[in-house]
Enzyme design. Structure first.
Site: not given
Ligand code: SAM
Ligand code: ASE
Length: 343
Positions: A233-234, A253
């Site tokens: 989902g989104d 963040h």
């Molecule tokens: N929680 C994980 C972690 O900390 O390792 C992933 C963090 S990553 C920065 C952000 C996550 O949010 C990604 O897996 C991305 O696919 C998901 N995401 C971004 N927009 C989204 C949306 N609209 N609905 C659901 N998931 C979403």
């Molecule tokens: C996000 C997390 C990361 C989006 C882009 C990203 C990370 C790297 N690229 O949500 C992990 C955190 N590390 C840094 C350098 O920000």
């Protein structure tokens, strides 16, 4: 001025100036498989043997290995035989359970390219996907996942840290009362797996975009770990199912305050009474004077995302505005910290 600062010879300036050279030496040794080869070899190897096995020039390899010795990523024996140090064995080899290989490769192959446009990002106040990669999409994750290959690199890259920091953030609070847990934006599942192993009586569902969930099932979460379930989902557009606890790790963040508010209000609405939300983020000091790592990550959110790193008070304000109460902040002493809010 402290006694270590000498304005006639500004050590600190040279050190910062060379910062990215240090990163690149480590990335390159990792990418070429130097640490993997030295883990597999019975004993230390000569530079020529390493060059031959890895198919590089002898002269290039010798210089790379010597720089790695300077960085304490390799040691030398009887002058010309190289071996891994404990840090490289544990974190820079692909096969180690705590391997940061994929994290380093994401830095080397993606983040490094984005940071080429840091000046432009500061001028414009936004990410640089258009300049760096010709991506015109306004949707952040369409830009981040501009190809399947890029999405896989991101998933592997971001998952790696949880083998080091996952336990601490999950254990920061007693989550045992929460038996139905949703990991919103749970990605490749590294944190969900830590959660399941600490709370075996809970079910954890990874909620993420459909193509991320499909890839997580295919490549990351093995069949035995199917105590982890998935929901495609989104989280901005689609319903968020009812649960006791929502984990949002490195989600807020990514986004500006208005989007964070929108998401948290929606999470609050779906949350069972007595339930909660667990934010997992790296926290800035209240006066934003540090930690340096968090300040640098916040710059990365400028070049790579739409958000920023925040202080405990900034997160508390967002949670309170969404209706959460009894907000508790736990610093873990490692990179990622935990904030719990209750409905
Ligand atoms: N929680 C994980 C972690 O900390 O390792 C992933 C963090 S990553 C920065 C952000 C996550 O949010 C990604 O897996 C991305 O696919 C998901 N995401 C971004 N927009 C989204 C949306 N609209 N609905 C659901 N998931 C979403
Ligand atoms: C996000 C997390 C990361 C989006 C882009 C990203 C990370 C790297 N690229 O949500 C992990 C955190 N590390 C840094 C350098 O920000």
């Amino acid at each position: 001025m402290s006694s270590t600062e000498d304005l006639d010879y500004p050590q600190i300036l040279f050190q910062y100036n060379n910062g990215f050279l240090v990163s690149k030496v480590m990335f390159t040794a990792c990418e070429l498989g130097v640490f993997d080869l030295l883990l597999e070899s019975e004993g230390p190897l000569s530079s020529d043997a390493i060059a031959e096995r890895l198919g590089t020039s002898a002269t290039g390899m010798e210089r790379l290995l010597d720089a790695c010795v300077g960085l304490k990523l390799l040691g030398v024996e009887i002058k010309t035989f190289y071996r891994n140090t404990q840090v490289s064995n544990l974190y820079l080899t692909k096969s180690s359970p705590k391997s940061q290989y994929h994290n380093l490769m994401y830095y080397s192959k993606t983040i490094y390219l984005c940071w080429h446009y840091l000046t432009d990002a500061v001028r414009d106040g936004r990410n640089q996907y258009e300049r760096a990669f010709g991506v015109s999409s306004k949707d952040l994750f369409e830009a981040l996942y501009r190809s399947e290959e890029e999405m896989i690199k991101f998933m592997y890259g971001l998952n790696a840290i949880w083998s080091i920091c996952g336990k601490d953030v999950i254990a920061a609070f007693d989550l045992s009362p929460f038996t139905l847990i949703y990991d919103l934006g749970g990605c490749a599942g590294g944190l969900a797996q830590e959660c399941i192993s600490l709370y075996p009586n809970s079910t954890v569902t990874i909620y993420d975009l459909p193509k991320v969930v499909q890839m997580a099932k295919e490549r990351f979460v093995s069949a035995e770990e199917r105590r982890i379930t998935f929901h495609e989902g989104d989280f901005f557009k689609d319903p968020i199912p009812e649960a006791d606890l929502y984990i949002l790790a490195r989600i807020l963040h990514d986004w500006a305050d208005d989007k964070c508010m929108q998401l948290l209000a929606k999470v609050h609405k779906s949350c069972k009474p007595g339930g909660g939300v667990l934010l997992v983020e790296t926290l800035l000091n209240e006066d934003k004077t540090g930690p340096l790592e968090t300040q640098l990550f916040s710059m990365n959110m400028l070049v790579q995302a739409e958000g920023k790193e925040r202080t405990p008070t900034e997160y508390s304000t967002l949670l309170t505005a969404a209706g959460f109460r009894e907000i508790q902040v736990k610093k873990t002493g490692k990179l990622y910290d935990a904030i719990l809010g209750r409905k």
